[in-house]
Scaffold this motif. Structure first.
Motif, PDB file in Angstrom:
ATOM      1  N   ASN C  68       0.805  -1.212   0.000  1.00 57.99           N
ATOM      2  CA  ASN C  68       0.000   0.000   0.000  1.00 57.99           C
ATOM      3  C   ASN C  68       0.848   1.277   0.000  1.00 57.99           C
ATOM      4  O   ASN C  68       0.400   2.325  -0.454  1.00 57.99           O
ATOM      5  N   TRP C  69       2.094   1.203   0.491  1.00 58.37           N
ATOM      6  CA  TRP C  69       2.929   2.407   0.556  1.00 58.37           C
ATOM      7  C   TRP C  69       4.078   2.417  -0.450  1.00 58.37           C
ATOM      8  O   TRP C  69       4.878   3.351  -0.477  1.00 58.37           O
ATOM      9  N   CYS C 291      -9.574  -4.602   8.140  1.00 59.41           N
ATOM     10  CA  CYS C 291      -9.306  -4.784   6.703  1.00 59.41           C
ATOM     11  C   CYS C 291      -9.498  -6.209   6.196  1.00 59.41           C
ATOM     12  O   CYS C 291      -9.044  -6.512   5.083  1.00 59.41           O
ATOM     13  N   GLU C 294     -11.054  -6.254   2.653  1.00 59.63           N
ATOM     14  CA  GLU C 294     -10.195  -5.675   1.610  1.00 59.63           C
ATOM     15  C   GLU C 294      -9.050  -6.619   1.244  1.00 59.63           C
ATOM     16  O   GLU C 294      -8.715  -6.773   0.069  1.00 59.63           O
ATOM     17  N   ARG C 295      -8.448  -7.221   2.271  1.00 63.89           N
ATOM     18  CA  ARG C 295      -7.279  -8.080   2.005  1.00 63.89           C
ATOM     19  C   ARG C 295      -7.665  -9.266   1.126  1.00 63.89           C
ATOM     20  O   ARG C 295      -7.009  -9.557   0.120  1.00 63.89           O
TER      21      ARG C 295
END
Lengths: 99, 266, 327
Positions: C68-69, C291, C294-295
């Motif tokens: 994500n980053w 999450c 989402e995962r």
């Protein structure tokens, strides 16, 4: 989500790598790929991320014939008492020379 | 250093010095933007092995960009730092080609973009690695090894997509057509490249271009795919700082943390 | 693999199940390594498949919170190091899936159980990464906890698992160092960076303590796993080692530990923590973490969107094999 029937299990390959400076290829692990070229490519990406590798072999896993654990005594124990196959068996004049 | 090598930095060479900087920025920005795009795949690829492979290629590109930005900074402290070049320029200051800023799309688009890109750089670096400007030849000699693996990887995939299923063929062919208008920009030398070519014969564009086209024809025909017949090039041109919308969107994500804390060290 | 043809003895076959299990456990006690084709109790095999699958899935799902980053890493150096790290996790998942396959389960089968929700992965990856500091915390705390666990597993009784762990431990050390470097930078940085680090630490401290699993008296698998030589230390022992190591580290960073009950117990020589909020742990495991959806959705989407690619590769391989056979 069940996989459709069309999606088959991707064949498994055993990967042998020869590291820079090392003499023989060594088993590094296994890899999934649909064909030999991709297997080689995948093996390079998975097993050569850090190490400098001179050469890679990929072999279909099903092509490997393995001894069975219960074969162990029959196959290998026999050799363990053949002391004459080991260099330590032979005395040289200067014992420190070659071992 | 041999006598026919060109030294840069002297007052007499200001225009070629600027051209060299621009040319290096073109290569570096290409690498940064494509490296970033490929990193978007990380964790989302079609197989674990492909996740790893695309990350490897991404890492190579980002490493190339970092190396070139650092060379620019070494030669001219006004650039500040490699990070300043990557994170504190606006989209209209980037010199990357339009091809690399295109979104990843499906796997076929990513692979076709990589083939179009890596094939060009493969032939470009082949020539640059023996050019008289040592900064370029040293870099090209190293980068060429990486690019040749990228080309091999993407080339193997083109064969599989083209000669795989009906669906994969259709997707590959669609990607080939969709990205074709951006190839012309790669093959036509930029203003900066033209100056360097005129002054120091850094490379021969027609050789690169014909090798490129021949490679592509052979590859696509083996993959049972067709080279597009249309020659309409995109009116956009990153070398002339005329970008698509994708670049500023990409940069607004990539630069967000760095720009939110302009004084911070990381 | 093809069965060997020579010298097969019937010695082992003739033994009773009970005798075999007894022999097996005495091999475990003698610290022998168990290899894939050797006889093992069905329960040993089941526990290994369950544990190794969970471990592999954790590596694969664990790519997402950090991934994500990747697109927003604040410097080139950090961006490159983060990609290399997340890529390593894919590699680690791959090693462990290969190790599971030695037990006769295909990777497809194991992976399908992740996607249909029937297999678990570490609860920690169901927490969101909302700031850059989280990347530092994951490296320092989450990978730090994983290393403690994996160092133990590198000496476990099952050969392929132990070998995979050995390789992984070597690589994980760079992950932890990278995480600590990020945190250290933030803690010596601007006021905003320090605040970012503390806010992130507050969120990760308790969930990482949960990574070692339930307290020993409540952990239903621990006793059996220890008997089998798969686990060599109990959950609480490992957790205590982690706490002792990182309370000091947090203090060096200048971070405040979000635990008002924390104190150093002179008698035992260990740091004592307040109550771990296990309710939260159970909620995350049940699928109600921040999450979870989402995962799993991200992995399902990648799998679905990649299907045509995998099919193309299979179709190509078949065509090529036919063409070569004709030549």
């Amino acid at each position: 989500m069940p996989d459709t029937d069309r999606e088959k299990e991707t064949p498994l390959w055993e990967v042998f790598v020869q590291e820079a400076g090392a003499e023989a290829h060594q088993h590094a692990g296994s890899i999934h790929a649909t064909d030999a070229e991709l297997a080689l490519q995948n093996a390079r990406d998975v097993f050569a991320r850090r190490e400098t590798i001179k050469s890679i072999w990929v072999v279909p896993s099903h092509a490997i014939t393995s001894s069975q654990p219960e074969d162990e005594p029959a196959l290998f124990d026999a050799a363990s008492d053949k002391i004459y196959r080991h260099p330590q068996f032979y005395k040289t004049e200067k014992a420190s020379d070659n071992d | 250093m041999t006598s026919n090598r060109v030294e840069h930095g002297g007052a007499a060479h200001t225009s070629s010095r600027k051209a060299l900087d621009h040319f290096v920025l073109e290569i570096a920005d290409d690498a940064l933007v494509l490296g970033h795009r490929l990193s978007e795949w990380c964790g989302h690829g079609p197989t674990i092995e492909e996740d790893i492979a695309l990350s490897n290629i991404s890492l190579d590109h980002l490493g190339q960009a970092q190396c070139l930005y650092e060379l620019l900074v070494e030669n001219d402290a006004n650039y500040g730092s490699a990070d300043k070049l990557a994170f504190f320029r606006d989209s209209f200051e980037f010199r990357n080609c339009i091809l690399v800023e295109q979104e990843n799309g499906d796997f076929a688009q990513t692979i076709v973009r990589q083939v179009y890109f890596s094939a060009y750089y493969y032939f470009l670096y082949e020539q640059l690695s023996s050019c008289p400007i040592s900064l370029l030849s040293d870099f090209a000699a190293k980068a060429r090894k990486e690019v040749s693996y990228h080309l091999r990887h993407a080339g193997e995939w083109i064969l599989r997509l083209g000669d795989g299923t009906t669906e994969s063929k259709a997707r590959a062919q669609a990607a080939i057509v969709q990205l074709w208008p951006f190839v012309e920009e790669l093959l036509a030398p930029s203003e900066a490249a033209s100056i360097l070519i005129a002054e120091s014969q850094v490379f021969e564009p027609s050789t690169v271009s014909s090798a490129y086209k021949q490679y592509l024809e052979t590859l696509l025909s083996e993959a049972t795919l067709e080279v597009p017949s249309s020659t309409a090039a995109s009116p956009l041109n990153g070398r002339q700082l005329k970008h698509s919308e994708h670049l500023s969107q990409l940069l607004s994500v990539m630069q967000s943390t760095a720009r939110a804390h302009p004084d911070a060290l990381w | 693999m093809v069965e060997g043809h020579f010298g097969r003895t019937t010695r082992i076959r003739a033994m009773s199940e009970e005798q075999r299990t007894k022999d097996f456990l005495s091999r475990i006690d003698a610290k022998e390594t168990i290899e894939p084709k050797e006889w093992m109790p069905e329960r040993y095999r089941e526990q290994l498949v369950r544990m190794m699958s969970q471990h592999a899935h954790s590596e694969i799902v664990g790519m997402l919170p950090e991934g994500n980053w990747i697109t927003r890493a604040p410097s080139l150096r950090r961006k490159i190091a983060l990609i290399a790290k997340v890529q390593d996790e894919a590699g680690h998942g791959h090693y462990i899936y290969s190790a599971v396959e030695t037990l006769g389960v295909s990777r497809e089968e194991v992976y399908r159980k992740l996607l249909d929700g029937s297999a678990k992965y570490s609860h920690i990856f169901n927490y969101p990464t909302t700031s850059w500091a989280d990347i530092g915390m994951i490296g320092w705390l989450v990978d730090g906890a994983a290393i403690i666990n994996q160092t133990m597993l590198a000496r476990c009784s099952y050969g392929p698992y132990a070998r995979a762990m050995l390789r992984i431990c070597k690589e994980e050390n760079f992950h932890k160092k990278q995480g600590m470097e990020i945190v250290s930078r933030l803690c010596r940085g601007t006021a905003a960076q320090k605040a970012m680090a503390q806010e992130s630490f507050d969120r990760w401290w308790w969930p990482t303590l949960m990574m070692f699993g339930l307290p020993d008296e409540k952990s239903k698998n621990t006793a059996e796993l220890m008997q089998f030589g798969i686990k060599l230390r109990s959950n609480d022992e490992l957790r205590q080692r982690f706490i002792d190591m990182n309370v000091k580290q947090a203090q060096e960073f200048g971070l405040t530990i979000p635990d008002p009950d924390l104190y150093f117990d002179e008698d035992s020589g260990h740091w004592q923590i307040g109550p771990i909020p296990w309710e939260e742990f159970f909620e995350v495991l049940k699928g109600n973490g921040p999450c979870n959806r989402e995962r799993l959705d991200a992995k399902i989407r990648a799998h679905e969107e990649g299907r045509w690619v995998r099919e193309a590769a299979s179709a190509f391989a078949e065509k090529r094999a036919k063409r070569r056979a004709k030549q």
